[in-house]
Structures are given as structure tokens and as C-alpha cells.
Design a protein around this motif. Structure first.
Motif, PDB file in Angstrom:
ATOM      1  N   CYS A   1      27.093  79.734  42.161  1.00 64.64           N
ATOM      2  CA  CYS A   1      27.194  81.171  41.910  1.00 64.64           C
ATOM      3  C   CYS A   1      27.324  81.927  43.231  1.00 64.64           C
ATOM      4  CB  CYS A   1      25.965  81.662  41.160  1.00 64.64           C
ATOM      5  SG  CYS A   1      25.731  80.920  39.533  1.00 64.64           S
ATOM      6  N   ASP A   2      28.129  82.973  43.214  1.00 61.11           N
ATOM      7  CA  ASP A   2      28.230  83.818  44.401  1.00 61.11           C
ATOM      8  C   ASP A   2      26.997  84.684  44.573  1.00 61.11           C
ATOM      9  OD1 ASP A   2      30.750  82.829  44.990  1.00 61.11           O
ATOM     10  OD2 ASP A   2      31.765  84.365  43.808  1.00 61.11           O
ATOM     11  N   GLN A   3      26.457  85.178  43.437  1.00 59.24           N
ATOM     12  CA  GLN A   3      25.275  86.041  43.476  1.00 59.24           C
ATOM     13  C   GLN A   3      24.379  85.698  42.298  1.00 59.24           C
ATOM     14  OE1 GLN A   3      27.670  89.637  43.389  1.00 59.24           O
ATOM     15  NE2 GLN A   3      27.013  90.181  45.447  1.00 59.24           N
ATOM     16  N   VAL A   5      20.883  86.969  40.100  1.00 59.75           N
ATOM     17  CA  VAL A   5      19.880  87.993  39.809  1.00 59.75           C
ATOM     18  C   VAL A   5      18.725  87.329  39.070  1.00 59.75           C
ATOM     19  CG1 VAL A   5      19.368  90.145  38.598  1.00 59.75           C
ATOM     20  CG2 VAL A   5      21.605  89.829  39.690  1.00 59.75           C
ATOM     21  N   LYS A 145      17.313  92.690  47.280  1.00 64.88           N
ATOM     22  CA  LYS A 145      17.747  91.384  47.774  1.00 64.88           C
ATOM     23  C   LYS A 145      16.670  90.800  48.681  1.00 64.88           C
ATOM     24  CE  LYS A 145      21.535  89.094  50.278  1.00 64.88           C
ATOM     25  NZ  LYS A 145      20.650  88.359  51.192  1.00 64.88           N
ATOM     26  N   LYS A 150      20.744  83.839  50.814  1.00 64.79           N
ATOM     27  CA  LYS A 150      21.883  84.710  51.115  1.00 64.79           C
ATOM     28  C   LYS A 150      22.405  85.480  49.907  1.00 64.79           C
ATOM     29  CE  LYS A 150      25.468  81.136  50.510  1.00 64.79           C
ATOM     30  NZ  LYS A 150      26.591  80.420  51.170  1.00 64.79           N
ATOM     31  N   ASN A 151      22.007  85.077  48.685  1.00 60.98           N
ATOM     32  CA  ASN A 151      22.656  85.679  47.529  1.00 60.98           C
ATOM     33  C   ASN A 151      21.726  85.910  46.340  1.00 60.98           C
ATOM     34  OD1 ASN A 151      22.235  83.005  46.924  1.00 60.98           O
ATOM     35  ND2 ASN A 151      24.228  82.693  45.937  1.00 60.98           N
ATOM     36  N   PHE A 153      19.044  88.314  44.287  1.00 63.59           N
ATOM     37  CA  PHE A 153      18.537  89.656  44.052  1.00 63.59           C
ATOM     38  C   PHE A 153      17.455  89.565  42.978  1.00 63.59           C
ATOM     39  CE2 PHE A 153      22.796  89.844  45.605  1.00 63.59           C
ATOM     40  CZ  PHE A 153      22.865  90.961  46.418  1.00 63.59           C
ATOM     41  N   LEU A 177      24.966  94.522  44.027  1.00 65.61           N
ATOM     42  CA  LEU A 177      25.913  93.425  43.804  1.00 65.61           C
ATOM     43  C   LEU A 177      27.341  93.813  44.172  1.00 65.61           C
ATOM     44  CD1 LEU A 177      24.641  92.105  40.344  1.00 65.61           C
ATOM     45  CD2 LEU A 177      24.332  91.009  42.562  1.00 65.61           C
ATOM     46  N   HIS A 179      28.068  95.966  46.470  1.00 67.64           N
ATOM     47  CA  HIS A 179      28.057  96.422  47.869  1.00 67.64           C
ATOM     48  C   HIS A 179      28.225  97.940  47.973  1.00 67.64           C
ATOM     49  CE1 HIS A 179      28.268  92.190  48.897  1.00 67.64           C
ATOM     50  NE2 HIS A 179      29.356  92.077  48.167  1.00 67.64           N
TER      51      HIS A 179
END
Length: 216
Positions: A1-3, A5, A145, A150-151, A153, A177, A179
Motif C-alpha cells: 500500500c502507498d498509504q 490509515v 501521521k 513513512k506512510n 496515518f 492523504l 497532501h
């Protein structure tokens, strides 16, 4: 996953097991509540919330009439403070489905509400419920965050206001998320990293959190 939660309520503390250097010292406040039908409108005829002092049943009732003719009652005592070992896989509360209302506290609530509204003395609750409120040691929510990854939240720690704050919390996380500047620009007080030990002037790590616990 890029981000990622993490918004898993009190079970968010299990993130500590995946991030060895991360600290999320929440407790779960495991409580029982009841819902009654107010068929005769004895309470709903004056629809305002009622907050009571502690009584002989160890209840400090909070009574909330609802527009559908029901009455939600919490503050019935007997809350448990739950820590991480019970939430891990194999623990007695490793799944929210395992939470059950405390029958002793349900009976206490029935006695307390009947003392206030005698017509409720022979009425059984429409529903009994249990919840687990995520409570940080400084009584503030945890939103933002973490620098431990690094990713990742985090959105948790709302205690009994989690549903009320859900819309603004989701808005903040979405902004982060994407930005964007968050709708609440200064999130320092809610930082997930505020519990991490910080080096003092002499190089010793110390916590920046005042342990105040649940304040209500």
C-alpha cells in the motif's frame, strides 16, 4: 500500500506490535449501556438530557431521550480499563464481537432509572449494549501521521466523542492523504508521536505526556 490509515478504535494500540519504536498508550474503557422504550412518554415529554450524581447503585446516570420514543442510558458504572494484552489475538477481547453487556450493571441501571421514573420499574430494556471507548492518557484524540513509518496515518482516541468527531477526523485524514493543508491546520496536540520519549538537555529520554487519564 502507498498509504495506510489505522482507525481501529482501541485495537489501534496493536500498531505497537508492528512498529517496535512506536508508542500508543491508550486504554479501552469497556462500558455497558441500555435502551428503554418510553411508551407512555414519561421522559420524552420533556426532551432534555439528564446527568445524575453517583447513587447507591454505583450509577451516575446519563439519560438521553430520543426522537423515536426510546431512551438511551449510560453512566451505569462498572467500566473496565482494558489494556493491550486482552486485545491481542487469543485475548478475551481480541474481537469486538466478544464484547457483552454486564448483566449486573443492567440491573443496577434498572433500579436507578426506576427510582427516578417509577413507571419504569416493571419495564425491561429494549436493548443492552457494550462499547469500548479508546482513551489516551492525556484525554485528547490521536490524529495524523506517525514519523515511525513513512506512510501510516492514525485516527483514534475519540473516547465517547468518536462518532461526533468522525466527520472532521475523516476530513483531516483525507487532507493529509492528498497532501493538502488540513482543515485543522495545527495538529500538534493530536500528534500520534506525542507519546514518544524525547531527549532532555542531558540526553535522557523522558515522556512529554501528563498522565491525566479519563476526566469525565
Amino acid at each position: 500500500c502507498d498509504q495506510v490509515v489505522v482507525a481501529a478504535g482501541i485495537w489501534s494500540v496493536l500498531l505497537e506490535d508492528w512498529l517496535p519504536n512506536f508508542r500508543l498508550p491508550m486504554e479501552g474503557i469497556y462500558s455497558t449501556s441500555v435502551i428503554f422504550d418510553d411508551k407512555d412518554g414519561k421522559i420524552n415529554q420533556a426532551p432534555s438530557a439528564l446527568f445524575c450524581a453517583e447513587d447507591s447503585n454505583s450509577c451516575h446516570l446519563e439519560v438521553y431521550p430520543r426522537s423515536d420514543g426510546t431512551v438511551y442510558i449510560c453512566g451505569i458504572g462498572g467500566s473496565e480499563h482494558v489494556t493491550k494484552p486482552r486485545l491481542r489475538e487469543g485475548g478475551d477481547l481480541d474481537d469486538a464481537a466478544k464484547m457483552k453487556a454486564n448483566s449486573n450493571r443492567v440491573e443496577a441501571a434498572k433500579k436507578s432509572i426506576s427510582a427516578l421514573v417509577p413507571d419504569f420499574s416493571n419495564v425491561q430494556p429494549r436493548a443492552t449494549n457494550a462499547c469500548m471507548r479508546p482513551c489516551a492518557p492525556d484525554a485528547l484524540p490521536i490524529i495524523g501521521k506517525t514519523e515511525s513509518a513513512k506512510n501510516i496515518f492514525i485516527a483514534t482516541g475519540g473516547n465517547c466523542w468518536g462518532i461526533l468527531w468522525s466527520a472532521i477526523t475523516g476530513h483531516i485524514i483525507a487532507d493529509l492523504l492528498l497532501h493538502k493543508t488540513p482543515v485543522v491546520e495545527n495538529l500538534e496536540s493530536f500528534s500520534p508521536d506525542r507519546f514518544m520519549p524525547r531527549a532532555s538537555a542531558r540526553g535522557r529520554a523522558k515522556s512529554q505526556v501528563q498522565q491525566v487519564g479519563e476526566q469525565w
